[in-house]
Motif scaffolding. Structure first.
Motif, mmCIF file in Angstrom:
data_model
loop_
_atom_site.group_PDB
_atom_site.id
_atom_site.type_symbol
_atom_site.label_atom_id
_atom_site.label_comp_id
_atom_site.label_asym_id
_atom_site.label_seq_id
_atom_site.Cartn_x
_atom_site.Cartn_y
_atom_site.Cartn_z
ATOM 1 N N HIS A 218 0.877 -1.168 0.000
ATOM 2 C CA HIS A 218 0.000 0.000 0.000
ATOM 3 C C HIS A 218 0.919 1.224 0.000
ATOM 4 C CE1 HIS A 218 -3.559 2.434 0.670
ATOM 5 N NE2 HIS A 218 -2.930 3.062 1.649
ATOM 6 N N ARG A 219 1.020 1.862 -1.153
ATOM 7 C CA ARG A 219 1.971 2.961 -1.352
ATOM 8 C C ARG A 219 1.295 4.300 -1.108
ATOM 9 N NH1 ARG A 219 4.431 4.695 -7.275
ATOM 10 N NH2 ARG A 219 6.130 6.077 -6.537
ATOM 11 N N ILE A 220 1.928 5.141 -0.286
ATOM 12 C CA ILE A 220 1.457 6.507 -0.076
ATOM 13 C C ILE A 220 2.629 7.452 -0.336
ATOM 14 C CG2 ILE A 220 0.518 8.183 1.552
ATOM 15 C CD1 ILE A 220 -0.810 5.935 3.047
ATOM 16 N N CYS A 221 2.464 8.346 -1.296
ATOM 17 C CA CYS A 221 3.475 9.358 -1.602
ATOM 18 C C CYS A 221 3.147 10.605 -0.789
ATOM 19 C CB CYS A 221 3.485 9.660 -3.099
ATOM 20 S SG CYS A 221 3.954 8.242 -4.123
ATOM 21 N N LEU A 222 3.868 10.788 0.293
ATOM 22 C CA LEU A 222 3.511 11.831 1.255
ATOM 23 C C LEU A 222 3.745 13.247 0.743
ATOM 24 C CD1 LEU A 222 4.807 10.222 4.577
ATOM 25 C CD2 LEU A 222 2.436 10.507 3.841
ATOM 26 N N ASP A 223 4.490 13.384 -0.344
ATOM 27 C CA ASP A 223 4.685 14.722 -0.892
ATOM 28 C C ASP A 223 3.396 15.264 -1.499
ATOM 29 O OD1 ASP A 223 5.359 12.613 -2.927
ATOM 30 O OD2 ASP A 223 5.306 14.360 -4.248
ATOM 31 N N ARG A 224 2.480 14.356 -1.861
ATOM 32 C CA ARG A 224 1.236 14.810 -2.492
ATOM 33 C C ARG A 224 -0.014 14.146 -1.929
ATOM 34 N NH1 ARG A 224 4.362 11.948 -6.152
ATOM 35 N NH2 ARG A 224 3.466 10.025 -7.009
#
Length: 244
Positions: free
Chosen positions: A35-41
């Motif tokens: 489960h990937r979360i790109c915290l920059d966006r």
């Protein structure tokens, strides 16, 4: 089978995607197990519970937890706060965690240790890591050689071992290359997912970020491609295998 939560911090899609695929490749994970979360966006979901995941992996990024608040961009500040918001639950419940590079700063800061640029920063390239006595008994390191090379590139570092943490790997330029808190919370100063090709991508994108003189980029790329860095990925694979 529970998924692994992957938190990524790199604001450039090219480096973020490259890191993502490197982590999948080196860990042995398939995309459907992450489960990937790109915290920059992306914000962390309000209902996120880290206990729902097999483990948490935090990638690297250009931010520094030791920078003064006014020096951090809004994105960097939000990323930092998002990561720190999960650490009380992770450490209190000894949940599987692997923080890579930026992750050791987050863990150290959460545990009240001194994280700064005072000393122990390392230039971009390979460094030789040495397994400590405690490291030889650790579940993720017991099959590793006594020393091996890993890729680094960081401005800040732990200045001391956090209270309650176990010292697993050291190097001559930076004593705290890998630590463990409890039985399951790990962090590395080096990048366990990185090989020469992955570091070339990062060198090209971060050549003006203060890690090295821009004119040294080609030399560093050649050095990384010629380095024998194969063991660190086995730590990431061992983490995933242990907690799958």
């Amino acid at each position: 089978m529970a998924k692994f939560l992957l938190l990524q911090l790199r604001p450039e899609p090219e480096t973020s995607d490259s890191e993502y695929h490197a982590i999948l490749d080196k860990s042995g994970l398939d995309a459907d197990r992450v489960h990937r979360i790109c915290l920059d966006r992306e914000d962390l979901p309000d209902n996120l519970n880290v206990e729902d995941f097999a483990g948490v992996i935090v990638g690297g990024g250009p931010g520094c937890v030791s920078d003064a608040p006014e020096q951090k961009t809004p994105v960097e500040a939000r990323i930092e706060q998002s990561c720190l918001s999960l650490m009380p639950q992770i450490t209190a419940n000894d949940l599987p965690f692997m923080g890579c590079c930026y992750g050791i700063g987050i863990l150290g800061h959460h545990l009240g240790a001194d994280v700064s640029k005072a000393q122990y920063g390392e230039p971009v390239g390979p460094t030789t890591c040495m397994v400590t006595e405690a490291g030889r008994a650790d579940a993720l390191l017991r099959d590793m050689p006594a020393q091996f090379d890993a890729f680094v590139g960081h401005k800040e570092a732990l200045q001391e071992l956090p209270t309650g943490a176990v010292h697993l790997l050291s190097s001559a330029p930076c004593p705290f290359q890998m630590i463990r808190y409890g039985d399951n919370v790990y962090a590395t100063q080096f990048h366990p997912e990185a090989d020469g090709a992955e570091f070339e991508t990062r060198i090209r994108f971060y050549r003006h970020k203060g890690y090295f003189a821009p004119e040294d980029a080609d030399r560093l790329i050649d050095m990384c491609h010629s380095a024998d860095v194969t063991w660190p990925e086995k730590i990431l694979a061992a983490f995933v295998a242990r907690y799958s």
